[in-house]
Design a protein around this motif. Structure first.
Motif, PDB file in Angstrom:
ATOM      1  N   UNK A   1      29.011 -21.172 -14.994  1.00 22.79           N
ATOM      2  CA  UNK A   1      27.676 -21.450 -15.534  1.00 22.79           C
ATOM      3  C   UNK A   1      26.589 -20.980 -14.565  1.00 22.79           C
ATOM      4  N   UNK A   2      26.746 -21.320 -13.278  1.00 20.92           N
ATOM      5  CA  UNK A   2      25.753 -20.912 -12.279  1.00 20.92           C
ATOM      6  C   UNK A   2      25.707 -19.393 -12.160  1.00 20.92           C
ATOM      7  N   UNK A   3      26.879 -18.757 -12.194  1.00 24.56           N
ATOM      8  CA  UNK A   3      26.916 -17.300 -12.103  1.00 24.56           C
ATOM      9  C   UNK A   3      26.221 -16.659 -13.292  1.00 24.56           C
ATOM     10  N   UNK A   4      26.443 -17.188 -14.483  1.00 24.45           N
ATOM     11  CA  UNK A   4      25.776 -16.647 -15.668  1.00 24.45           C
ATOM     12  C   UNK A   4      24.259 -16.809 -15.562  1.00 24.45           C
ATOM     13  N   UNK A   5      23.830 -17.964 -15.075  1.00 21.08           N
ATOM     14  CA  UNK A   5      22.393 -18.174 -14.914  1.00 21.08           C
ATOM     15  C   UNK A   5      21.806 -17.185 -13.915  1.00 21.08           C
ATOM     16  N   UNK A   6      22.562 -16.934 -12.838  1.00 18.89           N
ATOM     17  CA  UNK A   6      22.082 -15.970 -11.837  1.00 18.89           C
ATOM     18  C   UNK A   6      21.999 -14.564 -12.439  1.00 18.89           C
ATOM     19  N   UNK A   7      23.038 -14.154 -13.168  1.00 21.37           N
ATOM     20  CA  UNK A   7      23.031 -12.825 -13.795  1.00 21.37           C
ATOM     21  C   UNK A   7      21.893 -12.724 -14.807  1.00 21.37           C
ATOM     22  N   UNK A   8      21.679 -13.797 -15.578  1.00 26.66           N
ATOM     23  CA  UNK A   8      20.589 -13.782 -16.562  1.00 26.66           C
ATOM     24  C   UNK A   8      19.237 -13.657 -15.882  1.00 26.66           C
ATOM     25  N   UNK A   9      19.073 -14.361 -14.743  1.00 28.04           N
ATOM     26  CA  UNK A   9      17.788 -14.270 -14.033  1.00 28.04           C
ATOM     27  C   UNK A   9      17.580 -12.868 -13.461  1.00 28.04           C
ATOM     28  N   UNK A  10      18.658 -12.261 -12.948  1.00 28.45           N
ATOM     29  CA  UNK A  10      18.546 -10.895 -12.425  1.00 28.45           C
ATOM     30  C   UNK A  10      18.180  -9.929 -13.547  1.00 28.45           C
ATOM     31  N   UNK A  11      18.846 -10.067 -14.700  1.00 28.03           N
ATOM     32  CA  UNK A  11      18.543  -9.189 -15.827  1.00 28.03           C
ATOM     33  C   UNK A  11      17.112  -9.409 -16.324  1.00 28.03           C
ATOM     34  N   UNK A  12      16.669 -10.670 -16.324  1.00 24.09           N
ATOM     35  CA  UNK A  12      15.301 -10.954 -16.763  1.00 24.09           C
ATOM     36  C   UNK A  12      14.281 -10.321 -15.828  1.00 24.09           C
ATOM     37  N   UNK A  13      14.546 -10.444 -14.504  1.00 22.17           N
ATOM     38  CA  UNK A  13      13.641  -9.805 -13.545  1.00 22.17           C
ATOM     39  C   UNK A  13      13.638  -8.294 -13.719  1.00 22.17           C
ATOM     40  N   UNK A  14      14.826  -7.734 -13.971  1.00 21.76           N
ATOM     41  CA  UNK A  14      14.897  -6.284 -14.179  1.00 21.76           C
ATOM     42  C   UNK A  14      14.131  -5.874 -15.438  1.00 21.76           C
ATOM     43  N   UNK A  15      14.261  -6.689 -16.503  1.00 19.63           N
ATOM     44  CA  UNK A  15      13.528  -6.376 -17.736  1.00 19.63           C
ATOM     45  C   UNK A  15      12.025  -6.488 -17.511  1.00 19.63           C
ATOM     46  N   UNK A  16      11.600  -7.532 -16.760  1.00 16.69           N
ATOM     47  CA  UNK A  16      10.174  -7.672 -16.466  1.00 16.69           C
ATOM     48  C   UNK A  16       9.678  -6.492 -15.648  1.00 16.69           C
ATOM     49  N   UNK A  17      10.496  -6.077 -14.671  1.00 13.55           N
ATOM     50  CA  UNK A  17      10.095  -4.924 -13.867  1.00 13.55           C
ATOM     51  C   UNK A  17      10.013  -3.662 -14.716  1.00 13.55           C
ATOM     52  N   UNK A  18      10.964  -3.508 -15.653  1.00  9.38           N
ATOM     53  CA  UNK A  18      10.940  -2.339 -16.532  1.00  9.38           C
ATOM     54  C   UNK A  18       9.718  -2.370 -17.434  1.00  9.38           C
ATOM     55  N   UNK A  19       9.403  -3.569 -17.968  1.00 10.66           N
ATOM     56  CA  UNK A  19       8.206  -3.683 -18.803  1.00 10.66           C
ATOM     57  C   UNK A  19       6.954  -3.377 -17.997  1.00 10.66           C
TER      58      UNK A  19
END
Length: 398
Positions: free
Chosen positions: A152-170
């Motif tokens: 669960x913690x790993x998934x949350x970490x991966x989701x946060x990394x992907x979200x930051x990457x998406x925000x950076x891409x936007x």
């Protein structure tokens, strides 16, 4: 990992995937019950309890706690009757893992404590000699719960990394769109300054030539006509050269060397005499006063474009007998540009506002300056700009 699918919980695809998973796990449990000698051989009741424990797994990600209770409701009597114990372990561990991976760690901790506490209490009161076995099972329960919490913690970490990457891409996309918009505005402003100035001069000079030709055909002033046509040719050559330089910058900005390495220097204060001379060819009297003014290239270019547009507007709308005064001076760490005329632009009912004043204000703002423009009380029009000698921004200048 015990979670083989990442489909969205509650959807038809998730239910289908979990149903297939439960069926596969049931086959594994049936093979263990049939071929592993670990307790009583399964009978009809054992098969009903064992296979029935797998049915709730279809909804394990939608209702993890009720599914765990339903599984325990089948597995507990199965173990109590001493059927093949290992056959019921996978389904119980999957239900326990789902509770840990789908909820907060506190819920996993409370669930583990309650489960271990109930097992210890029942075994101590019923079968005290199996306490060692209960401790071994407790180790597996703790391991499964820890695995679920970690996933669960790993998934949350991966989701946060992907979200930051998406925000950076936007952010990068928005920045790219902003730069494209600024570039379009810059090109429009440059072409407006260049073409409006040149076309206005050509129009005025053509009118002068036409007037000379029509004034007295019998006594044609060939020298005046030739001079008017030469002025038109000079204006066209100047416009063509500046247009070529602008297009070269646009082509160079897409690839290759930096634009600064491939284009001509920015037009600056040293180009003001040419602007004044071009305005004089249209019949206006231009008084240019530059008081030992020096400015950075960007500020000088902004002043050049402002004076160019102000002269263009004055020549276009000022009428005959026009006098234009251009003043450039440095005061209070700023370049002060003033262009005044005594024309009739403010009283011209045929005059419709265009983009000239907007472009001049944008030129001033691009270097952190201000610009005011409007009719004078004594007649005519005035443009006044204050441009800091340390420019705030360079966007929009060619």
């Amino acid at each position: 990992m015990l979670s083989f699918t990442r489909s969205v919980p509650g959807t038809s695809r998730a239910l289908r995937d979990d149903a297939l998973f439960a069926a596969g796990l049931a086959v594994l449990s049936a093979l263990l019950a049939a071929f592993v000698a670990d307790g009583r051989r399964p009978d009809l009741l054992a098969w009903a309890l064992l296979l029935g424990a797998h049915v709730p797994l279809v909804w394990r990600r939608v209702r993890p706690m009720p599914v765990l209770l339903a599984v325990l409701g089948c597995v507990a009597p199965y173990h109590a009757v001493d059927y093949t114990h290992i056959a019921a372990v996978p389904v119980g561990m999957v239900a326990l893992y789902t509770v840990a991976v789908s909820g907060r760690p506190r819920r996993a901790l409370i669930t583990g404590l309650l489960l271990v506490g109930v097992m210890l209490t029942v075994n101590v009161s019923v079968s005290p000699h199996q306490v060692a076995e209960v401790m071994r099972i407790t180790g597996w329960v703790v391991a499964v719960l820890l695995l679920g919490v970690y996933v669960r913690i790993h998934r949350q970490y991966v989701a946060s990394v992907l979200e930051r990457a998406e925000r950076a891409e936007r952010t990068r996309e928005e920045e790219a769109r902003r730069r494209v918009a600024e570039e379009r505005l810059r090109v429009a402003r440059d072409l407006h300054d260049l073409l409006a100035h040149s076309i206005t001069l050509v129009g005025v000079q053509t009118s002068v030539a036409a007037h000379v030709l029509a004034a007295d055909p019998e006594r044609l002033d060939r020298a005046a006509v030739a001079k008017a046509l030469d002025d038109i040719a000079d204006t066209c050559r100047s416009a063509r050269g500046e247009l070529r330089a602008t297009l070269a910058v646009l082509r160079a900005s897409g690839a290759g060397p930096e634009p600064d390495e491939t284009r001509d220097p920015l037009p600056g204060l040293d180009g003001l005499p040419d602007l004044a001379e071009a305005a004089r060819t249209s019949g206006a009297e231009v008084d240019l006063a530059v008081r030992e003014a020096e400015a950075p290239p960007a500020v000088g270019a902004a002043a050049y474009r402002i004076v160019q547009e102000a002269l263009t507007n004055a020549v276009r709308h000022g009428g005959p007998g026009l006098t234009i005064r251009v003043g450039i001076r440095v005061a209070d760490a700023a370049l002060r540009v003033t262009v005044t005329d005594d024309g009739r632009a403010a009283d011209d009912p045929s005059h419709t506002p265009g983009f000239g004043l907007v472009g001049m204000r944008e030129r001033a703002r691009s270097v952190g300056g201000t610009l005011e423009a409007g009719p004078r009380a004594c007649g005519g029009f005035e443009v006044s700009a204050v441009l800091p000698l340390v420019p705030v921004g360079l966007g929009g200048l060619r």
